[in-house]
Design a protein around this motif. Sequence first.
Motif, short mmCIF file in Angstrom:
data_model
loop_
_atom_site.label_atom_id
_atom_site.label_comp_id
_atom_site.label_asym_id
_atom_site.label_seq_id
_atom_site.Cartn_x
_atom_site.Cartn_y
_atom_site.Cartn_z
N SER A 50 9.72 -0.82 40.20
CA SER A 50 9.79 -2.33 40.75
C SER A 50 8.52 -2.02 41.73
CB SER A 50 10.77 -2.73 41.18
OG SER A 50 11.82 -2.80 40.32
N THR A 51 8.00 -3.29 41.96
CA THR A 51 6.64 -3.27 42.78
C THR A 51 6.87 -4.39 43.65
OG1 THR A 51 5.62 -4.89 41.39
CG2 THR A 51 5.10 -2.65 40.94
N VAL A 52 6.09 -4.35 44.79
CA VAL A 52 5.74 -5.63 45.53
C VAL A 52 4.26 -5.96 45.57
CG1 VAL A 52 7.50 -4.71 47.31
CG2 VAL A 52 4.99 -3.81 47.55
N ILE A 68 5.82 -14.18 39.65
CA ILE A 68 6.67 -13.38 38.67
C ILE A 68 7.26 -12.22 39.36
CG2 ILE A 68 5.21 -14.12 36.69
CD1 ILE A 68 4.17 -11.22 36.74
N SER A 69 8.06 -11.43 38.77
CA SER A 69 8.25 -10.07 39.12
C SER A 69 7.71 -9.00 38.06
CB SER A 69 9.79 -9.78 39.40
OG SER A 69 10.65 -10.07 38.21
N THR A 84 8.71 -8.58 34.41
CA THR A 84 9.96 -8.48 34.25
C THR A 84 10.64 -10.07 34.43
OG1 THR A 84 10.30 -7.98 36.38
CG2 THR A 84 10.41 -6.26 34.73
N SER A 85 9.68 -11.13 34.60
CA SER A 85 10.23 -12.42 34.56
C SER A 85 9.03 -13.31 34.24
CB SER A 85 10.61 -12.90 35.97
OG SER A 85 9.24 -13.09 36.95
N GLY A 179 8.13 -9.40 29.56
CA GLY A 179 7.73 -8.41 28.66
C GLY A 179 6.26 -8.36 28.47
N ASP A 180 5.50 -9.41 28.97
CA ASP A 180 4.00 -9.17 29.02
C ASP A 180 3.47 -8.03 29.64
OD1 ASP A 180 3.81 -11.40 27.44
OD2 ASP A 180 2.89 -12.59 28.68
N TYR A 181 2.59 -7.41 29.12
CA TYR A 181 2.17 -6.38 29.97
C TYR A 181 0.60 -5.82 29.87
CZ TYR A 181 1.48 -3.93 25.42
OH TYR A 181 0.92 -3.47 24.03
N VAL A 182 -0.06 -5.26 30.55
CA VAL A 182 -1.40 -4.72 30.70
C VAL A 182 -1.50 -3.47 30.97
CG1 VAL A 182 -1.95 -5.82 32.97
CG2 VAL A 182 -3.91 -5.30 31.43
#
Length: 220
Positions: A50-52, A68-69, A84-85, A179-182
């Motif tokens: 998890s990120t900030v 988003i998260s 994740t959101s 679920g989108d990613y890069v």
Amino acid sequence: MTKARENSDYTGLAADIAAGDTAARAGRKNLIINGGFDVSQRGVYTSATSTVDGGYYLDRWAVVFNTISCTIQDMGGSVKALATSAATGSLRHRQKFEDMSYLSGKTVTISCQMKSNSANSRINLYADGWQSGTSVHTGGGNWESISLTIAIPVGVSSELSAHFGIDGVSSANVSVASGDYVEIKEVQLEVGSVATDFEHRSYGEELQLCKRYFNSESTH
């Protein structure tokens, strides 16, 4: 802001910047540091973490996102950010450049290998404001070579940074689904109008380039 050094033998910011910037340019075409994602002094991120917003994980790279998260994951030679959101926003990998005067007024080409399931995944450049050029991934889920050639404005003084991720032109918010990613690898910025083959450097050399930076948002 208190600034904690990654390099414990800091002997003066001005001298260190001059020496480091000379080292980063001498004999090297790639002005991105840790573009192969080999160095990770802050920890191991081989599992989704998890990120900030604005946080630094693999050396020299921040994750920046809006509304988003997300998680980040070291994939071994590449780095992946995953939403994740869902929201209208953005999700980007970012590297800031310390020596803005060196690139002032120059034409540069930014390139990378990018994999994403979002057709809004792209390269953007910030140089005291968002620049109009952009380069976009198809969103087909495969590795694609993408590049952006752009003229750096003369007299950049506050921030020069390259952004790789799910984003709009000039960083306008876009639709981001959970679920989108890069994922990116082999990231390069070079002077000139052509994207050339990625410059591989040894781990030891990349580590030394990484060690000299502050562990602080204000200087990255």
